[in-house]
Write an enzyme that holds these catalytic residues in place. Structure first.
Site, PDB file in Angstrom:
ATOM      1  N   GLY A 138     -65.194 -11.073 -15.339  1.00  8.68           N
ATOM      2  CA  GLY A 138     -64.106 -10.174 -14.988  1.00  8.68           C
ATOM      3  C   GLY A 138     -63.033 -10.209 -16.051  1.00  8.68           C
ATOM      4  O   GLY A 138     -62.906 -11.194 -16.782  1.00  8.68           O
TER       5      GLY A 138
ATOM      6  N   GLN B 224     -54.803  -9.071 -19.712  1.00 11.11           N
ATOM      7  CA  GLN B 224     -55.380 -10.121 -20.558  1.00 11.11           C
ATOM      8  C   GLN B 224     -55.625  -9.648 -21.997  1.00 11.11           C
ATOM      9  O   GLN B 224     -55.805 -10.464 -22.893  1.00 11.11           O
ATOM     10  CB  GLN B 224     -56.700 -10.640 -19.963  1.00 11.11           C
ATOM     11  CG  GLN B 224     -56.533 -11.389 -18.647  1.00 11.11           C
ATOM     12  CD  GLN B 224     -57.859 -11.875 -18.119  1.00 11.11           C
ATOM     13  OE1 GLN B 224     -58.540 -11.148 -17.422  1.00 11.11           O
ATOM     14  NE2 GLN B 224     -58.249 -13.087 -18.477  1.00 11.11           N
TER      15      GLN B 224
ATOM     16  N   CYS C 101     -61.050 -18.848 -15.994  1.00 14.92           N
ATOM     17  CA  CYS C 101     -60.430 -17.609 -16.482  1.00 14.92           C
ATOM     18  C   CYS C 101     -60.506 -17.589 -18.004  1.00 14.92           C
ATOM     19  O   CYS C 101     -60.262 -18.606 -18.643  1.00 14.92           O
ATOM     20  CB  CYS C 101     -58.971 -17.578 -16.028  1.00 14.92           C
ATOM     21  SG  CYS C 101     -58.066 -16.140 -16.610  1.00 14.92           S
ATOM     22  N   LEU C 102     -60.801 -16.414 -18.559  1.00 11.75           N
ATOM     23  CA  LEU C 102     -60.891 -16.298 -20.016  1.00 11.75           C
ATOM     24  C   LEU C 102     -59.536 -16.566 -20.684  1.00 11.75           C
ATOM     25  O   LEU C 102     -59.489 -16.936 -21.843  1.00 11.75           O
ATOM     26  CB  LEU C 102     -61.400 -14.906 -20.403  1.00 11.75           C
ATOM     27  CG  LEU C 102     -62.849 -14.595 -19.982  1.00 11.75           C
ATOM     28  CD1 LEU C 102     -63.185 -13.144 -20.269  1.00 11.75           C
ATOM     29  CD2 LEU C 102     -63.839 -15.523 -20.689  1.00 11.75           C
TER      30      LEU C 102
ATOM     31  N   HIS D 265     -59.253 -12.731  -7.997  1.00  9.57           N
ATOM     32  CA  HIS D 265     -58.778 -13.254  -9.278  1.00  9.57           C
ATOM     33  C   HIS D 265     -58.228 -12.126 -10.160  1.00  9.57           C
ATOM     34  O   HIS D 265     -57.143 -12.256 -10.745  1.00  9.57           O
ATOM     35  CB  HIS D 265     -59.950 -13.977  -9.961  1.00  9.57           C
ATOM     36  CG  HIS D 265     -59.637 -14.561 -11.294  1.00  9.57           C
ATOM     37  ND1 HIS D 265     -59.685 -15.924 -11.524  1.00  9.57           N
ATOM     38  CD2 HIS D 265     -59.289 -14.001 -12.480  1.00  9.57           C
ATOM     39  CE1 HIS D 265     -59.378 -16.152 -12.794  1.00  9.57           C
ATOM     40  NE2 HIS D 265     -59.128 -15.001 -13.392  1.00  9.57           N
ATOM     41  N   GLU D 266     -58.976 -11.033 -10.262  1.00 12.87           N
ATOM     42  CA  GLU D 266     -58.557  -9.938 -11.153  1.00 12.87           C
ATOM     43  C   GLU D 266     -57.330  -9.211 -10.596  1.00 12.87           C
ATOM     44  O   GLU D 266     -56.420  -8.862 -11.348  1.00 12.87           O
ATOM     45  CB  GLU D 266     -59.705  -8.958 -11.395  1.00 12.87           C
ATOM     46  CG  GLU D 266     -60.949  -9.564 -12.048  1.00 12.87           C
ATOM     47  CD  GLU D 266     -60.664 -10.429 -13.258  1.00 12.87           C
ATOM     48  OE1 GLU D 266     -59.705 -10.148 -13.998  1.00 12.87           O
ATOM     49  OE2 GLU D 266     -61.405 -11.418 -13.450  1.00 12.87           O
TER      50      GLU D 266
ATOM     51  N   HIS E 133     -54.277 -11.112 -11.352  1.00 11.62           N
ATOM     52  CA  HIS E 133     -53.798 -10.926 -12.731  1.00 11.62           C
ATOM     53  C   HIS E 133     -52.792  -9.779 -12.812  1.00 11.62           C
ATOM     54  O   HIS E 133     -51.821  -9.849 -13.569  1.00 11.62           O
ATOM     55  CB  HIS E 133     -54.968 -10.589 -13.667  1.00 11.62           C
ATOM     56  CG  HIS E 133     -55.615 -11.784 -14.293  1.00 11.62           C
ATOM     57  ND1 HIS E 133     -54.930 -12.693 -15.052  1.00 11.62           N
ATOM     58  CD2 HIS E 133     -56.910 -12.200 -14.296  1.00 11.62           C
ATOM     59  CE1 HIS E 133     -55.768 -13.626 -15.489  1.00 11.62           C
ATOM     60  NE2 HIS E 133     -56.976 -13.367 -15.036  1.00 11.62           N
TER      61      HIS E 133
HETATM   62 NI    NI Z   1     -58.742 -14.467 -15.302  1.00 12.63          NI
END
Ligand code: NI
Length: 157
Positions: A46, A51, A89-90, A131-132, A135
């Site tokens: 995701g 991000q 998370c990236l 999660h997304e 963000h």
């Molecule tokens: Ni994330």
């Protein structure tokens, strides 16, 4: 296609609230394409626009390879149950936590064609949707109320 730079924890942008998309312009379409490429290159499931430094309410999800969901202006409209599972998370590289999330989540979003649709997921997909969407409101999985404890993967001998 372009691979975009993913910002990391500590960058104040990650704590900002993203703005809704009012019109799906060619620029938004290009952003979606680039976000999908960037998510795949980084081996993530995701990615939210913030991000890659764009404060718009857009995210992409691919928990099952080959099935990509594009979520423009996503809104969680229903959730139930509870799960405690690992999450990463990236934008928070090298860290993973056991988080507290609903087991089932339904999100209403718009796709690139401007069609409104509902997506219901459980397990990993439910975690990923939460999660997304978090963000887009400046929240990270390491925050209080979401994070339960650090997750350390057990390695085979
Ligand atoms: Ni994330």
């Amino acid at each position: 296609m372009a691979i975009l730079n993913i910002i990391e924890e500590g960058d104040p942008l990650l704590r900002k609230t993203s703005r809704p998309v009012e019109e799906i312009t060619p620029r938004i379409i290009t952003l979606l394409d680039d976000m999908i490429d960037t998510m795949r290159k980084a081996d993530g499931c995701g990615l939210a626009a913030v991000q890659v430094g764009v404060l718009r309410r857009i995210c992409v999800i691919e928990t099952e390879p080959g099935t990509v969901y594009e979520l423009i202006n996503p809104k969680i409209i229903a959730f139930s149950g509870h799960q405690e599972n690992p999450e990463g998370c990236l934008s928070v590289p090298g860290k993973a936590s056991i988080t507290s999330r609903p087991m089932y989540v339904t999100v209403r979003a718009t796709n690139r064609k401007g069609e409104v649709y509902d997506l219901t997921g459980s397990e990993l997909l439910a975690r990923c949707i939460c999660h997304e969407v978090d963000h887009l409101d400046g929240k990270l999985f390491i925050d209080e109320g979401i994070h339960l404890r650090p997750y350390v993967e057990k390695r085979k001998k």
